[in-house]
Scaffold this motif. Structure first.
Motif, PDB file in Angstrom:
ATOM      1  N   LYS A   6      65.176  26.153  15.141  1.00 37.96           N
ATOM      2  CA  LYS A   6      64.117  25.347  14.537  1.00 37.96           C
ATOM      3  C   LYS A   6      62.996  26.248  14.018  1.00 37.96           C
ATOM      4  O   LYS A   6      62.463  26.035  12.920  1.00 37.96           O
ATOM      5  CB  LYS A   6      63.578  24.373  15.584  1.00 37.96           C
ATOM      6  N   GLN A   7      62.683  27.264  14.805  1.00 42.02           N
ATOM      7  CA  GLN A   7      61.614  28.195  14.426  1.00 42.02           C
ATOM      8  C   GLN A   7      61.974  28.978  13.163  1.00 42.02           C
ATOM      9  O   GLN A   7      61.153  29.140  12.257  1.00 42.02           O
ATOM     10  CB  GLN A   7      61.357  29.163  15.575  1.00 42.02           C
ATOM     11  N   SER A   8      63.203  29.448  13.091  1.00 40.74           N
ATOM     12  CA  SER A   8      63.606  30.237  11.921  1.00 40.74           C
ATOM     13  C   SER A   8      63.714  29.367  10.666  1.00 40.74           C
ATOM     14  O   SER A   8      63.460  29.832   9.552  1.00 40.74           O
ATOM     15  CB  SER A   8      64.914  30.971  12.184  1.00 40.74           C
ATOM     16  N   LYS A   9      64.064  28.092  10.836  1.00 41.72           N
ATOM     17  CA  LYS A   9      64.101  27.175   9.695  1.00 41.72           C
ATOM     18  C   LYS A   9      62.699  26.951   9.144  1.00 41.72           C
ATOM     19  O   LYS A   9      62.481  26.963   7.930  1.00 41.72           O
ATOM     20  CB  LYS A   9      64.720  25.835  10.101  1.00 41.72           C
ATOM     21  N   LYS A  10      61.748  26.757  10.047  1.00 44.19           N
ATOM     22  CA  LYS A  10      60.360  26.569   9.621  1.00 44.19           C
ATOM     23  C   LYS A  10      59.843  27.833   8.939  1.00 44.19           C
ATOM     24  O   LYS A  10      59.165  27.769   7.916  1.00 44.19           O
ATOM     25  CB  LYS A  10      59.486  26.221  10.826  1.00 44.19           C
ATOM     26  N   ARG A  11      60.179  28.978   9.511  1.00 43.08           N
ATOM     27  CA  ARG A  11      59.728  30.249   8.948  1.00 43.08           C
ATOM     28  C   ARG A  11      60.279  30.430   7.535  1.00 43.08           C
ATOM     29  O   ARG A  11      59.577  30.872   6.619  1.00 43.08           O
ATOM     30  CB  ARG A  11      60.183  31.398   9.850  1.00 43.08           C
ATOM     31  N   ARG A  51      61.153  28.073   5.490  1.00 46.77           N
ATOM     32  CA  ARG A  51      60.467  27.106   4.637  1.00 46.77           C
ATOM     33  C   ARG A  51      59.080  27.622   4.257  1.00 46.77           C
ATOM     34  O   ARG A  51      58.683  27.553   3.089  1.00 46.77           O
ATOM     35  CB  ARG A  51      60.372  25.772   5.384  1.00 46.77           C
ATOM     36  N   GLN A  52      58.363  28.179   5.212  1.00 47.89           N
ATOM     37  CA  GLN A  52      57.035  28.726   4.932  1.00 47.89           C
ATOM     38  C   GLN A  52      57.120  29.908   3.975  1.00 47.89           C
ATOM     39  O   GLN A  52      56.274  30.063   3.087  1.00 47.89           O
ATOM     40  CB  GLN A  52      56.362  29.169   6.231  1.00 47.89           C
ATOM     41  N   ASP A  53      58.137  30.740   4.167  1.00 48.80           N
ATOM     42  CA  ASP A  53      58.313  31.889   3.273  1.00 48.80           C
ATOM     43  C   ASP A  53      58.532  31.447   1.833  1.00 48.80           C
ATOM     44  O   ASP A  53      57.990  32.040   0.897  1.00 48.80           O
ATOM     45  CB  ASP A  53      59.500  32.744   3.732  1.00 48.80           C
ATOM     46  N   GLU A  96      57.540  28.605   0.444  1.00 52.50           N
ATOM     47  CA  GLU A  96      56.289  28.058  -0.084  1.00 52.50           C
ATOM     48  C   GLU A  96      55.324  29.173  -0.453  1.00 52.50           C
ATOM     49  O   GLU A  96      54.675  29.129  -1.501  1.00 52.50           O
ATOM     50  CB  GLU A  96      55.644  27.133   0.947  1.00 52.50           C
TER      51      GLU A  96
END
Length: 83
Positions: A5-10, A12-14, A16
Protein backbone atom coordinates in the motif's frame (compact mmCIF):
# COMPACT_ATOMS: atom_id res chain seq x y z
CA UNK A 1 4.99 -2.62 -10.14
CA UNK A 2 4.39 -1.59 -6.52
CA UNK A 3 3.06 -4.27 -4.22
CA UNK A 4 2.48 -2.73 -0.83
CA UNK A 5 0.00 0.00 0.00
CA UNK A 6 2.85 2.34 0.88
CA UNK A 7 4.71 1.77 -2.38
CA UNK A 8 1.51 2.28 -4.39
CA UNK A 9 0.93 5.62 -2.71
CA UNK A 10 4.56 6.58 -3.24
CA UNK A 11 4.32 5.76 -6.95
CA UNK A 12 1.14 7.82 -7.20
CA UNK A 13 2.80 10.78 -5.46
CA UNK A 14 5.84 10.47 -7.72
CA UNK A 15 3.64 10.65 -10.81
CA UNK A 16 1.81 13.72 -9.53
CA UNK A 17 5.07 15.47 -8.61
CA UNK A 18 6.62 14.61 -11.99
CA UNK A 19 3.68 16.20 -13.80
CA UNK A 20 3.86 19.28 -11.60
CA UNK A 21 7.61 19.63 -12.16
CA UNK A 22 7.13 19.26 -15.92
CA UNK A 23 4.68 22.16 -15.93
CA UNK A 24 7.02 24.38 -13.91
CA UNK A 25 10.01 23.60 -16.11
CA UNK A 26 8.03 24.14 -19.31
CA UNK A 27 6.74 27.54 -18.19
CA UNK A 28 10.28 28.55 -17.24
CA UNK A 29 11.63 27.58 -20.65
CA UNK A 30 8.76 29.31 -22.45
CA UNK A 31 9.38 32.51 -20.50
CA UNK A 32 13.07 32.36 -21.40
CA UNK A 33 12.21 31.86 -25.08
CA UNK A 34 9.93 34.90 -24.98
CA UNK A 35 12.90 37.02 -23.95
CA UNK A 36 15.24 35.43 -26.47
CA UNK A 37 12.80 35.79 -29.37
CA UNK A 38 11.86 39.38 -28.61
CA UNK A 39 12.49 41.59 -31.62
CA UNK A 40 12.99 44.85 -29.74
CA UNK A 41 14.69 45.79 -26.50
CA UNK A 42 11.35 46.94 -25.10
CA UNK A 43 9.75 43.54 -25.72
CA UNK A 44 12.71 41.81 -24.11
CA UNK A 45 12.67 44.05 -21.06
CA UNK A 46 8.91 43.59 -20.71
CA UNK A 47 9.27 39.79 -20.76
CA UNK A 48 12.30 39.79 -18.47
CA UNK A 49 10.61 40.03 -15.01
CA UNK A 50 8.35 37.04 -15.65
CA UNK A 51 11.30 34.97 -16.89
CA UNK A 52 13.38 35.92 -13.84
CA UNK A 53 10.51 34.96 -11.54
CA UNK A 54 10.09 31.57 -13.21
CA UNK A 55 13.84 30.85 -13.09
CA UNK A 56 14.01 31.78 -9.40
CA UNK A 57 11.01 29.58 -8.58
CA UNK A 58 12.56 26.63 -10.42
CA UNK A 59 15.81 27.07 -8.50
CA UNK A 60 13.98 27.44 -5.20
CA UNK A 61 12.15 24.15 -5.71
CA UNK A 62 15.37 22.40 -6.86
CA UNK A 63 14.17 21.82 -10.40
CA UNK A 64 17.38 23.43 -11.57
CA UNK A 65 20.60 24.11 -9.69
CA UNK A 66 21.21 27.55 -8.21
CA UNK A 67 24.24 28.03 -10.45
CA UNK A 68 22.22 27.07 -13.52
CA UNK A 69 19.61 29.65 -12.56
CA UNK A 70 22.30 32.30 -12.23
CA UNK A 71 23.72 31.30 -15.60
CA UNK A 72 20.31 31.48 -17.30
CA UNK A 73 19.59 34.89 -15.79
CA UNK A 74 22.99 36.22 -16.82
CA UNK A 75 22.58 35.00 -20.38
CA UNK A 76 19.10 36.50 -20.66
CA UNK A 77 20.29 39.87 -19.39
CA UNK A 78 23.25 39.79 -21.77
CA UNK A 79 20.99 38.89 -24.70
CA UNK A 80 18.46 41.60 -23.86
CA UNK A 81 21.23 44.20 -23.61
CA UNK A 82 22.41 43.48 -27.17
CA UNK A 83 18.98 44.14 -28.72
Amino acid sequence: MPNTKQSKKRARQDDERREHNKVLKTTMRSAMKRVLRAETAEEASAAMPFAMKRIDKAAKSNLIHENAAARFKSRLHKHAATK
